[in-house]
Design an enzyme around this catalytic site. Structure first.
Site, short mmCIF file in Angstrom:
data_model
loop_
_atom_site.label_atom_id
_atom_site.label_comp_id
_atom_site.label_asym_id
_atom_site.label_seq_id
_atom_site.Cartn_x
_atom_site.Cartn_y
_atom_site.Cartn_z
N TYR A 96 -3.20 14.23 -3.81
CA TYR A 96 -3.57 13.52 -2.40
C TYR A 96 -4.40 14.37 -1.58
O TYR A 96 -5.55 13.72 -1.04
CB TYR A 96 -2.18 13.64 -1.42
CG TYR A 96 -1.02 12.68 -2.13
CD1 TYR A 96 -1.22 11.30 -1.91
CD2 TYR A 96 0.05 13.45 -2.69
CE1 TYR A 96 -0.16 10.58 -2.43
CE2 TYR A 96 0.96 12.62 -3.48
CZ TYR A 96 0.81 11.16 -3.38
OH TYR A 96 2.00 10.20 -3.92
N ASN A 119 -0.31 0.36 -0.83
CA ASN A 119 -1.18 -0.21 -1.77
C ASN A 119 -0.73 -1.48 -2.10
O ASN A 119 0.45 -1.58 -2.79
CB ASN A 119 -1.45 0.62 -3.17
CG ASN A 119 -2.23 0.08 -4.09
OD1 ASN A 119 -3.08 -0.82 -3.58
ND2 ASN A 119 -2.12 0.53 -5.44
N CYS A 127 -2.72 3.40 -7.81
CA CYS A 127 -1.85 4.35 -6.95
C CYS A 127 -0.77 5.33 -8.10
O CYS A 127 -0.63 6.34 -7.39
CB CYS A 127 -1.05 3.61 -5.84
SG CYS A 127 -0.12 2.61 -6.16
N HIS A 128 -0.82 4.94 -9.01
CA HIS A 128 0.10 5.74 -9.92
C HIS A 128 -0.50 6.94 -10.28
O HIS A 128 0.06 7.93 -10.87
CB HIS A 128 0.73 5.04 -11.08
CG HIS A 128 -0.41 4.49 -12.00
ND1 HIS A 128 -1.17 3.03 -11.68
CD2 HIS A 128 -1.01 4.89 -13.30
CE1 HIS A 128 -1.84 2.99 -12.71
NE2 HIS A 128 -1.92 4.02 -13.59
N GLU A 154 -1.35 5.83 -20.35
CA GLU A 154 -2.63 5.93 -20.01
C GLU A 154 -3.08 7.30 -20.67
O GLU A 154 -4.14 7.35 -21.22
CB GLU A 154 -3.03 5.90 -18.55
CG GLU A 154 -2.97 4.76 -17.86
CD GLU A 154 -3.43 4.79 -16.64
OE1 GLU A 154 -3.94 5.56 -16.17
OE2 GLU A 154 -3.37 3.65 -16.09
#
Length: 160
Positions: A96, A119, A127-128, A154
Site C-alpha cells: 500500500y 475496487n 487488487c489481489h 500467478e
C-alpha cells in the site's frame, strides 16, 4: 443501461456487470462491498464475450495482461488508485505504501487501502496484488484464501 451475467471460475461464480456495454463490475459470490443484486440490471450475456474469453485465458495460464475496456465508477482518487493497480505486473506485488508513493503521496497508504478495497472490477483490476509493508497478506474483498490462491497461481506455484 446495466446488464450482468454469471460465469464459473476456479473461485466459484463471478458476476460480471456492464454499463452501456462496458465492463464496470466483476464480483465474487461473497465479496465484501458487493453491490446489491438489483443494481446489476437484466441478465444478458451479450456484452461479455471478450471479458469471458480473456478470463478463461487468464485462468488457463495463457493471459497475463487484460486488454479490456473498463468503466471504473468511483471518486477521482479511487479511479487513480485503480489505474495504478493495473500497472502492477502479473506475478508481482506492491505494498500500500509503494502505491501511495507512486501516486505522489507517501502518507496516503491508508487511503490507498480503502480505495483498493472498493475496487469494482476484481481480478482484471488486480487488487489481489497489493500486500502489507511486511509482505503479509492483508484485506481482500474476496477473502484472504482467494487472494493467496491468486498470488500463488500467478507465481506459478499452484494450479487451479
Amino acid at each position: 443501461m446495466r446488464q450482468h451475467t454469471v460465469i464459473d471460475s476456479p473461485y466459484g461464480p463471478l458476476t460480471l456487470v456492464a454499463e452501456d456495454g462496458v465492463l464496470c463490475g466483476l464480483y465474487m459470490a461473497d465479496q465484501r462491498h458487493r453491490p446489491a443484486e438489483e443494481t446489476f440490471g437484466e441478465r444478458d450475456e451479450t456484452p461479455f464475450g471478450e471479458a469471458v474469453d480473456q478470463l478463461a485465458a487468464y485462468f488457463g495460464g495463457e493471459l497475463k495482461e487484460f486488454s479490456l475496456e473498463v468503466r471504473l465508477n468511483g471518486t477521482p482518487f479511487q479511479r487513480t488508485v485503480w489505474e495504478q493497480l493495473r500497472r502492477i505486473p502479473y506475478g508481482e506485488t506492491r505494498s500500500y505504501g509503494q502505491l501511495a508513493e507512486a501516486l505522489g503521496n507517501p502518507n496516503a497508504s491508508r487511503a490507498v487501502g480503502l480505495a483498493n478495497g472498493r475496487n469494482p472490477i476484481g481480478i482484471i483490476v488486480p487488487c489481489h496484488r497489493v500486500i502489507g509493508a511486511s509482505g503479509s497478506l492483508t484485506g481482500y474483498g474476496g477473502g484472504l484464501e482467494r487472494k493467496q490462491r491468486l498470488l500463488d497461481f500467478e507465481r506459478g506455484e499452484a494450479l487451479f
